[in-house]
Design a protein around this motif. Structure first.
Motif, PDB file in Angstrom:
ATOM      1  N   GLU A 105       0.809  -1.216   0.000  1.00  0.00           N
ATOM      2  CA  GLU A 105       0.000   0.000   0.000  1.00  0.00           C
ATOM      3  C   GLU A 105       0.844   1.268   0.000  1.00  0.00           C
ATOM      4  O   GLU A 105       0.338   2.347  -0.335  1.00  0.00           O
ATOM      5  N   ASN A 106       2.129   1.158   0.359  1.00  0.00           N
ATOM      6  CA  ASN A 106       2.938   2.369   0.551  1.00  0.00           C
ATOM      7  C   ASN A 106       4.356   2.195   0.006  1.00  0.00           C
ATOM      8  O   ASN A 106       5.334   2.452   0.693  1.00  0.00           O
ATOM      9  N   PHE A 107       4.447   1.759  -1.233  1.00  0.00           N
ATOM     10  CA  PHE A 107       5.749   1.562  -1.864  1.00  0.00           C
ATOM     11  C   PHE A 107       5.754   2.242  -3.225  1.00  0.00           C
ATOM     12  O   PHE A 107       4.754   2.208  -3.951  1.00  0.00           O
ATOM     13  N   GLU A 108       6.874   2.853  -3.557  1.00  0.00           N
ATOM     14  CA  GLU A 108       7.016   3.556  -4.834  1.00  0.00           C
ATOM     15  C   GLU A 108       7.387   2.550  -5.927  1.00  0.00           C
ATOM     16  O   GLU A 108       8.542   2.397  -6.302  1.00  0.00           O
ATOM     17  N   PHE A 109       6.374   1.851  -6.445  1.00  0.00           N
ATOM     18  CA  PHE A 109       6.616   0.768  -7.389  1.00  0.00           C
ATOM     19  C   PHE A 109       7.184   1.257  -8.720  1.00  0.00           C
ATOM     20  O   PHE A 109       7.743   0.469  -9.483  1.00  0.00           O
ATOM     21  N   GLU A 110       7.061   2.531  -8.999  1.00  0.00           N
ATOM     22  CA  GLU A 110       7.578   3.071 -10.254  1.00  0.00           C
ATOM     23  C   GLU A 110       9.082   2.860 -10.377  1.00  0.00           C
ATOM     24  O   GLU A 110       9.606   2.721 -11.485  1.00  0.00           O
ATOM     25  N   ILE A 111       9.791   2.809  -9.253  1.00  0.00           N
ATOM     26  CA  ILE A 111      11.251   2.640  -9.305  1.00  0.00           C
ATOM     27  C   ILE A 111      11.647   1.228  -9.736  1.00  0.00           C
ATOM     28  O   ILE A 111      12.795   0.996 -10.114  1.00  0.00           O
ATOM     29  N   LEU A 112      10.693   0.293  -9.680  1.00  0.00           N
ATOM     30  CA  LEU A 112      10.985  -1.079 -10.096  1.00  0.00           C
ATOM     31  C   LEU A 112      10.710  -1.290 -11.578  1.00  0.00           C
ATOM     32  O   LEU A 112      11.146  -2.283 -12.162  1.00  0.00           O
ATOM     33  N   LYS A 113       9.993  -0.379 -12.192  1.00  0.00           N
ATOM     34  CA  LYS A 113       9.589  -0.548 -13.589  1.00  0.00           C
ATOM     35  C   LYS A 113      10.784  -0.391 -14.525  1.00  0.00           C
ATOM     36  O   LYS A 113      11.550   0.554 -14.421  1.00  0.00           O
ATOM     37  N   LEU A 114      10.919  -1.334 -15.454  1.00  0.00           N
ATOM     38  CA  LEU A 114      12.013  -1.308 -16.422  1.00  0.00           C
ATOM     39  C   LEU A 114      11.544  -0.778 -17.778  1.00  0.00           C
ATOM     40  O   LEU A 114      12.150   0.127 -18.351  1.00  0.00           O
ATOM     41  N   LYS A 148      16.630   0.228   1.949  1.00  0.00           N
ATOM     42  CA  LYS A 148      17.395   1.458   1.736  1.00  0.00           C
ATOM     43  C   LYS A 148      18.774   1.182   1.137  1.00  0.00           C
ATOM     44  O   LYS A 148      19.385   2.083   0.547  1.00  0.00           O
ATOM     45  N   THR A 149      19.270  -0.039   1.275  1.00  0.00           N
ATOM     46  CA  THR A 149      20.585  -0.387   0.724  1.00  0.00           C
ATOM     47  C   THR A 149      20.480  -1.364  -0.443  1.00  0.00           C
ATOM     48  O   THR A 149      21.479  -1.934  -0.866  1.00  0.00           O
ATOM     49  N   THR A 150      19.263  -1.567  -0.964  1.00  0.00           N
ATOM     50  CA  THR A 150      19.066  -2.441  -2.118  1.00  0.00           C
ATOM     51  C   THR A 150      19.517  -1.738  -3.393  1.00  0.00           C
ATOM     52  O   THR A 150      19.199  -0.569  -3.623  1.00  0.00           O
ATOM     53  N   ARG A 151      20.248  -2.473  -4.219  1.00  0.00           N
ATOM     54  CA  ARG A 151      20.755  -1.928  -5.480  1.00  0.00           C
ATOM     55  C   ARG A 151      20.220  -2.762  -6.644  1.00  0.00           C
ATOM     56  O   ARG A 151      20.107  -3.990  -6.558  1.00  0.00           O
ATOM     57  N   LEU A 152      19.915  -2.070  -7.743  1.00  0.00           N
ATOM     58  CA  LEU A 152      19.420  -2.729  -8.949  1.00  0.00           C
ATOM     59  C   LEU A 152      20.406  -2.508 -10.090  1.00  0.00           C
ATOM     60  O   LEU A 152      20.961  -1.410 -10.224  1.00  0.00           O
ATOM     61  N   PRO A 153      20.634  -3.538 -10.911  1.00  0.00           N
ATOM     62  CA  PRO A 153      21.563  -3.382 -12.037  1.00  0.00           C
ATOM     63  C   PRO A 153      21.078  -2.331 -13.015  1.00  0.00           C
ATOM     64  O   PRO A 153      19.876  -2.089 -13.158  1.00  0.00           O
ATOM     65  N   LEU A 154      22.023  -1.709 -13.706  1.00  0.00           N
ATOM     66  CA  LEU A 154      21.714  -0.629 -14.639  1.00  0.00           C
ATOM     67  C   LEU A 154      21.156  -1.190 -15.944  1.00  0.00           C
ATOM     68  O   LEU A 154      21.773  -2.035 -16.595  1.00  0.00           O
ATOM     69  N   LEU A 155      19.978  -0.716 -16.326  1.00  0.00           N
ATOM     70  CA  LEU A 155      19.372  -1.111 -17.598  1.00  0.00           C
ATOM     71  C   LEU A 155      20.080  -0.410 -18.751  1.00  0.00           C
ATOM     72  O   LEU A 155      20.242   0.810 -18.745  1.00  0.00           O
ATOM     73  N   ILE A 156      20.526  -1.164 -19.746  1.00  0.00           N
ATOM     74  CA  ILE A 156      21.230  -0.569 -20.889  1.00  0.00           C
ATOM     75  C   ILE A 156      20.464  -0.765 -22.201  1.00  0.00           C
ATOM     76  O   ILE A 156      20.866  -0.228 -23.238  1.00  0.00           O
ATOM     77  N   SER A 157      19.375  -1.523 -22.176  1.00  0.00           N
ATOM     78  CA  SER A 157      18.590  -1.726 -23.395  1.00  0.00           C
ATOM     79  C   SER A 157      17.498  -0.660 -23.492  1.00  0.00           C
ATOM     80  O   SER A 157      17.331   0.174 -22.605  1.00  0.00           O
ATOM     81  N   GLU A 158      16.748  -0.701 -24.566  1.00  0.00           N
ATOM     82  CA  GLU A 158      15.696   0.276 -24.832  1.00  0.00           C
ATOM     83  C   GLU A 158      14.576   0.169 -23.794  1.00  0.00           C
ATOM     84  O   GLU A 158      14.149  -0.927 -23.422  1.00  0.00           O
ATOM     85  N   THR A 159      14.106   1.303 -23.321  1.00  0.00           N
ATOM     86  CA  THR A 159      13.029   1.299 -22.322  1.00  0.00           C
ATOM     87  C   THR A 159      11.651   1.201 -22.944  1.00  0.00           C
ATOM     88  O   THR A 159      10.702   0.781 -22.280  1.00  0.00           O
ATOM     89  N   ASN A 160      11.526   1.567 -24.197  1.00  0.00           N
ATOM     90  CA  ASN A 160      10.238   1.479 -24.891  1.00  0.00           C
ATOM     91  C   ASN A 160      10.196   0.202 -25.719  1.00  0.00           C
ATOM     92  O   ASN A 160      10.749   0.132 -26.808  1.00  0.00           O
TER      93      ASN A 160
END
Length: 289
Positions: A105-114, A148-160
């Motif tokens: 209910e209280n998470f910024e899910f947009e940051i998970l979207k690839l 707060k210390t979770t890291r996600l790999p950098l996306l390098i492919s097309e986002t669309n």
């Protein structure tokens, strides 16, 4: 913990007094001292470990997986393992339900979207090695540190990828990875937390210990997110195997007082956790605690 009638009576009178007298000399809004370590599990995207002064200890591991949005209704999965309890017990199920509900209910899910079709999904594994008091707050603060210390790999492919349906590809260099706070739109990623309050007489006490739980008249669980107390707010009996002999109902003044205390002291708790993360990042000695 089994206390004699005389010990319970003395403890009860100490906790309802003004000023309050707690067994470990804490003030009513003070948390037990804790030790913590973050980002210590090499196979996880995020991790944390908290040990309280009474010996209670919790370890959190967060891993991620790329999923198709149309195939996943929830982007957070959570599992809890407590030594001495079955995974399907009501005790475990209740803790899991409360934590998952708060996060969903209280998470910024947009940051998970690839891309338009793909997203990261978080898998949060919680292990409580030893717990003496009600563990919800311990779990919540540990999850806060891990997220707060979770890291996600950098996306390098097309986002669309609406037309080309391209599978996401990522940088092989972990140094290119981003913390969740770096992916947040406002740069202020802050997960929600649970805080437990004990009620005895007219007094409210933060983070009741095992001894205090045995004489409490009620227990209150408050949620805090975005710099204010939010729903859900619930009450429960924290003490295990209790006959509820002291358990009483809540009055409006107590609830209002709990909300006021939460709004006043929860920001201080989060600031202390954030400072702990900063100190831990700068600590290169490799010690667990």
């Amino acid at each position: 913990m089994l206390l004699s009638p005389a010990e319970k009576s003395y403890l009860y009178e100490s906790l309802i007094s003004d000023p309050i007298i707690r067994p470990d000399s804490r003030s009513n809004h003070q948390y037990r001292p804790l030790e913590a370590k973050t980002s210590f599990l090499p196979g996880s995207n995020g991790s944390s470990r908290i040990r309280l002064s009474d010996g209670s200890e919790c370890i959190i591991s967060i891993k991620t997986k790329v999923v198709k949005l149309v195939e996943e209704s929830n982007l957070i999965d959570l599992d809890i393992d407590i030594v001495g309890y079955r995974d399907d017990s009501n005790y475990i199920s209740n803790l899991k339900f409360q934590l998952l509900n708060l996060l969903n209910e209280n998470f910024e899910f947009e940051i998970l979207k690839l891309t338009e079709q793909y997203s990261f999904k978080l898998f949060i594994d919680c292990i409580i090695i030893n717990n003496l008091s009600y563990p919800l707050s311990l779990l919540s603060l540990s999850i806060y540190l891990a997220l707060k210390t979770t890291r996600l790999p950098l996306l390098i492919s097309e986002t669309n990828d609406e037309e080309i349906a391209e599978l996401p590809t990522f940088s092989d260099d972990w140094n290119d990875s981003k913390y969740l706070i770096e992916l947040s739109k406002n740069g202020k990623f802050q997960p929600p937390i649970f805080i437990t309050l004990g009620i005895i007489g007219n007094n409210l006490i933060f983070d009741p210990s095992q001894e205090e739980e045995t004489v409490l008249e009620n227990g209150l669980i408050i949620s805090f997110y975005n710099n204010k107390v939010i729903t859900p707010i619930s009450n429960t009996n924290f003490a295990l195997n209790s006959n509820n002999s002291n358990f009483k109902g809540l009055n409006k003044k107590i609830i209002i007082g709990a909300l006021s205390l939460g709004n006043k002291y929860c920001p201080i708790i989060l600031e202390a956790l954030d400072n702990l993360i900063e100190e831990d990042i700068n600590d290169n000695d490799g010690n667990m605690f």
